[in-house]
Design an enzyme around this catalytic site. Structure first.
Site: not given
Length: 181
Positions: A36, A118, A137
């Site tokens: 996986r 996630e 930034e």
């Protein structure tokens, strides 16, 4: 049928600034073995900000993997030790200059469970103070303020493609139309 997989061996392939890539060896429920590949990401938070006049605050930015400009709700990566709530407050201020009085939790989504772990938290802000944004930034973004009804139409026309933004707008539409919020 039990389809659970067990990790046999975890193999870190790459460990970067915002993600890590694994190619793990697993044992399937039937006893066979497989591999996986997945991307580990600490997760993030996002905020749908809707003001009293019915405007939503979005950011427009170039997303390199798709090579196009996308409209999104403010969002960002959760820093180590930071709560999802605090991340959402921080990102809302950094990206669009809004300081929320409080947030309503709209839940968590898994943006692409086929290859990443996630978790992405979605919040709603309806009471906030408008100020100056201060993006990170190299974060070049345009702030867009549009009527919620137009944002919903943009989702329907597939002009807003970002999963967290689509989810947030649709969840708010369901809640708003049922007058729960």
């Amino acid at each position: 049928m039990n389809c659970e997989e067990k990790t046999k061996k975890q193999n870190l392939i790459y460990n970067g600034r915002i993600l890590a890539l694994y190619n793990d060896e697993v044992t399937l429920a039937d006893g066979s073995e497989s591999k996986r590949e997945y991307v580990h990401h600490n997760g993030g938070s996002s905020v749908l900000a809707v003001d009293k006049e019915g405007y939503v605050y979005l950011v427009e930015q170039f997303r390199y993997p798709y090579r196009e400009m996308l409209l999104e709700i403010p969002a960002g990566k959760t820093e180590l030790g930071e709560s999802a709530y605090d991340c959402a407050i921080r990102e809302l201020k950094e990206e669009v200059g809004l300081t929320a009085d409080s947030l309503i939790d709209l839940g968590v989504i898994y943006p692409s469970p086929g290859y990443t772990d996630e978790p992405l938290h979605i919040f709603l802000a309806t009471s906030f103070t408008v100020g100056e944004n201060n993006p990170d930034e190299h974060e070049l973004i345009n702030t867009k303020k549009i009527k919620f009804a137009e944002a919903l139409q943009m989702v329907e026309r597939n002009e807003i493609k970002d999963a967290k933004t689509v989810t947030a707008i649709l969840r708010y539409a369901v809640e708003y139309r049922s007058k729960k919020l």
